[in-house]
Design an enzyme around this catalytic site. Structure first.
Site, PDB file in Angstrom:
ATOM      1  N   HIS A  37      34.493 -31.205 -22.228  1.00 45.47           N
ATOM      2  CA  HIS A  37      34.826 -29.844 -22.646  1.00 45.47           C
ATOM      3  C   HIS A  37      34.942 -29.791 -24.150  1.00 45.47           C
ATOM      4  CE1 HIS A  37      39.083 -29.981 -23.973  1.00 45.47           C
ATOM      5  NE2 HIS A  37      39.216 -30.982 -23.113  1.00 45.47           N
ATOM      6  N   CYS A  38      34.659 -28.600 -24.727  1.00 47.46           N
ATOM      7  CA  CYS A  38      34.846 -28.393 -26.155  1.00 47.46           C
ATOM      8  C   CYS A  38      35.988 -27.397 -26.327  1.00 47.46           C
ATOM      9  CB  CYS A  38      33.555 -27.907 -26.806  1.00 47.46           C
ATOM     10  SG  CYS A  38      32.885 -26.395 -26.085  1.00 47.46           S
ATOM     11  N   ALA A  39      35.929 -26.568 -27.358  1.00 48.10           N
ATOM     12  CA  ALA A  39      37.047 -25.672 -27.632  1.00 48.10           C
ATOM     13  C   ALA A  39      37.224 -24.596 -26.572  1.00 48.10           C
ATOM     14  CB  ALA A  39      36.861 -25.023 -29.003  1.00 48.10           C
ATOM     15  N   ARG A  41      34.717 -24.294 -23.548  1.00 48.92           N
ATOM     16  CA  ARG A  41      33.821 -24.401 -22.391  1.00 48.92           C
ATOM     17  C   ARG A  41      33.979 -25.718 -21.634  1.00 48.92           C
ATOM     18  NH1 ARG A  41      28.156 -22.455 -25.009  1.00 48.92           N
ATOM     19  NH2 ARG A  41      29.020 -21.286 -26.716  1.00 48.92           N
ATOM     20  N   ARG A  43      31.662 -28.272 -19.958  1.00 44.55           N
ATOM     21  CA  ARG A  43      30.240 -28.594 -20.086  1.00 44.55           C
ATOM     22  C   ARG A  43      29.879 -29.624 -19.018  1.00 44.55           C
ATOM     23  NH1 ARG A  43      28.039 -27.829 -25.494  1.00 44.55           N
ATOM     24  NH2 ARG A  43      29.429 -26.475 -26.684  1.00 44.55           N
TER      25      ARG A  43
END
Length: 667
Positions: A37-39, A41, A43
């Protein structure tokens, strides 16, 4: 965080329920190859995207939207993404080789593609760079903000650059970027499945002060061979290439070195061979390439900055839509490392504020209450933090026209900012709080004018040209779905209570039986070695007894056997669950956190559903490989349904042979 209400009491949102819906919506846990995951989302790399139920995913009240791009299936959640990610991890085996049912799946995170779907080279490169940078992107941004604030203090003459306070604050703000090769060595090693500590040792050698000093020498020789020494501090590309090459060497050495020598000889040879090799070849070559790329981009900005700013300013938000905007950051960081600034970041601030202007226009113009509730917070998040995903997926992209207005504004504003030679002196995500990093590069006034123009253009176009508003009943139906999910919380709790009743009855029956008949069931040691008391195991969950009562064995060899006779109900490379005919459920867990090895170092001899006898081989383990990777090798044995028995008593012996009594279960 949103809350649901039931019976007059406020209840925290049930993230586990959302996690279950998400896993079902993507085709089940077995369809997931890799998850990060990023900020904003989640993924995912999926085996088969045709199994995805997008309607079900988007119906979840915490999901803003979904998108498939860059070889990933992305679920946009917003600022709460860590909560959903943790909930998914908590109910699944995603992240381990077992989650996919195949050893090959572990390689998917290294850039290998799902069956039947091949990525092109550019997408694979972006995926690789993203995975290497994402773990450190926020610490880079945070320390970059410190540098920005320090710059303000200097500009206001509050601090002088020679003061001791400035020196300390400068170290805080600059240290991560200065030692960036060490950080990237660790994340690259994880990406390429090699020893992270060996990789960091290589990076440390390359930025060792005496080696850096050699860069200023007229000539440098290593065993008589001339070397072009490069200053590796702040660099990006050289260390990634270096650790990739080191990982290949490490895998070969680990395959052929004797196990009794591998633990120390492999790290020694990897560092001893890799560092001089980099100094002689990889480092200078990759640095020249990186410098050439940066110079080429600077040339474009020098010849036609307006064109460059127009293109990047307009393209930035579409890049965000496809989730590949992170691929631009390494170039900017590398530019800052080489030149002390980057012009490429000049159009990014106008692009962000263009999106903020469009979503603010929607907030003021829409009659849809639900859309207003989304647009207000999305504007604030974009303006201050520079995070535009909630604005894009929750507001402008569904309405289409406001998104186009934001792109137009970003392009015009980006051209103005680039025309003034704007840019940043430190890495920071473009947003209101990071505006200070734009001070000192080019014409700061034009940077701000471009940013303002972008916001105004998008805002005015949204208000005047307009968009097709979403009817209020659409929002009502979404709310109804959310309400239904809220009701399911109560249903789930009721179901859990009903399910618990037989378990309580079973435990009561067991206690009654104990009063008239006592039976002791022996659980043998799964390995030969030194006994470790449960409370001394270096894992809080096991040591607390949360998973059941038991003990550990610090193994002297890699042979792990079944401690009891029964049926294998769980079979993973690092863990086996066995249920005896008497109903005792025994977990044998080989090492601590060894799920992260994705099966490397384990040769399983038992499979799920198989009948085993006490003493049968479960797995042959490469203890040296596990220890070298930095993991504890303790083999832990616990009775997971301990509460159903009178007591679980560990042996008094300090050492045991495999098969000798380790635990006594009193039934």
């Amino acid at each position: 965080m949103k809350h649901v209400y039931q019976g007059g009491y406020e209840m925290a949102y049930d993230w586990t329920a959302s996690a279950r819906r998400l896993l079902k919506g993507v085709g089940g846990e077995q369809n997931v190859i890799n998850m990060t995951h990023c900020a904003t989302r989640i993924r995912l790399q999926l085996k088969d995207e045709s199994k995805v139920d997008e309607a079900a995913l988007r119906a979840d009240p915490k999901v803003i939207t979904t998108v498939s791009a860059g070889g990933q299936y992305q679920i946009v959640v917003g600022n709460d993404v860590p909560l959903l990610y943790d909930a998914i991890i908590g109910i699944s085996n995603i992240g381990s080789a077992e989650a996919t049912g195949s050893a090959d799946s572990a390689d998917a995170s290294d850039g290998n593609e799902p069956a039947g779907k091949q990525q092109n080279l550019a997408m694979r490169f972006i995926a690789m760079i993203s995975s290497i940078f994402l773990p450190i992107i926020w610490v880079l941004s945070g320390t970059g903000l410190v540098s920005a604030l320090l710059l303000i203090l200097v500009k206001l003459n509050v601090l002088g650059t020679t003061s001791q306070t400035y020196i300390i604050l400068h170290a805080i703000g600059d240290s991560v970027l200065y030692f960036l090769p060490v950080f990237l060595a660790a994340t690259s090693a994880k990406r390429f499945k090699s020893n992270q500590f060996v990789a960091m040792a290589i990076a440390c050698a390359l930025i060792y002060p005496s080696v850096i000093t050699l860069a200023s020498a007229k000539s440098v020789h290593f065993i008589g061979i001339p070397v072009a020494i490069v200053n590796y501090t702040y660099t990006v590309i050289p260390i990634i290439i270096t650790i990739w090459a080191a990982s290949k060497l490490e895998h070969v050495l680990n395959k052929y070195l004797p196990s009794n020598l591998r633990n120390f000889l492999s790290p020694m040879l990897v560092v001893l061979i890799t560092v001089p090799l980099v100094l002689l070849t990889i480092g200078p070559l990759s640095s020249w390439c990186a410098e050439g790329l940066a110079n080429g981009l600077e040339w474009l900005w020098g010849k036609a900055p307006i064109v460059g700013g127009l293109i990047l300013g307009a393209a930035w938000q579409p890049l965000v839509v496809f989730g590949i905007h992170w691929g631009v950051w390494p170039v900017i960081i590398n530019d800052i490392a080489l030149n002390g600034f980057s012009h490429l970041s000049a159009p990014l601030l106008p692009a962000v504020f263009g999106m903020c202007g469009a979503v603010l226009g929607v907030f003021l113009k829409t009659k849809n209450k639900h859309l207003k509730e989304l647009a207000g917070p999305a504007t604030i998040t974009g303006v201050f933090a520079g995070i535009t995903e909630p604005a894009i997926y929750g507001v402008t992209l569904p309405l289409r026209r406001p998104f186009i207005y934001a792109v137009i504004g970003g392009g015009v504003g980006g051209a103005i900012a680039a025309a003034g030679g704007g840019g940043t002196t430190a890495f920071a995500l473009p947003g209101g709080l990071t505006i200070p990093v734009y001070i000192g590069v080019g014409n700061f006034s034009l940077e701000m004018i471009g940013t303002g123009v972008a916001a105004v253009i998008a805002f005015i176009l949204t208000l005047t040209v307009g968009f097709k508003d979403i009817p209020e009943d659409s929002a009502a139906s979404v709310a109804a779905e959310a309400g239904t999910d809220a009701d399911h919380v109560g249903d789930a709790q009721a179901d859990a209570s009903l399910a618990a009743a037989p378990a309580v009855a079973s435990a009561t029956a067991t206690a009654t039986q104990t009063a008239t008949e006592t039976k002791v069931i022996a659980v043998g040691a799964p390995a030969t070695g030194t006994v470790v008391a449960l409370q001394n195991i270096a894992d809080q969950i096991f040591a607390s007894g949360a998973l059941g009562q038991g003990a550990g064995v610090n193994p002297s060899d890699g042979r792990v056997v079944a401690p009891v006779s029964g049926t294998v109900i769980t079979a993973m490379p690092h863990a086996f669950g066995i249920q005896t005919d008497d109903g005792v459920e025994v977990l044998v867990h080989i090492g601590i956190d060894t799920v992260k090895l994705n099966g490397e170092g384990f040769q399983s001899a038992a499979t799920q559903g198989q009948r085993v006898e006490a003493g049968d081989l479960l797995s042959t383990v490469d203890l040296a490989h596990i220890a070298q990777a930095g993991f504890d090798t303790t083999v832990i044995t616990v009775v997971t349904n301990s509460q159903q028995f009178v007591d679980v008593v560990p042996t008094d012996a300090t050492t045991v042979n495999a098969g000798e009594p380790l635990l006594s279960v009193v039934a």
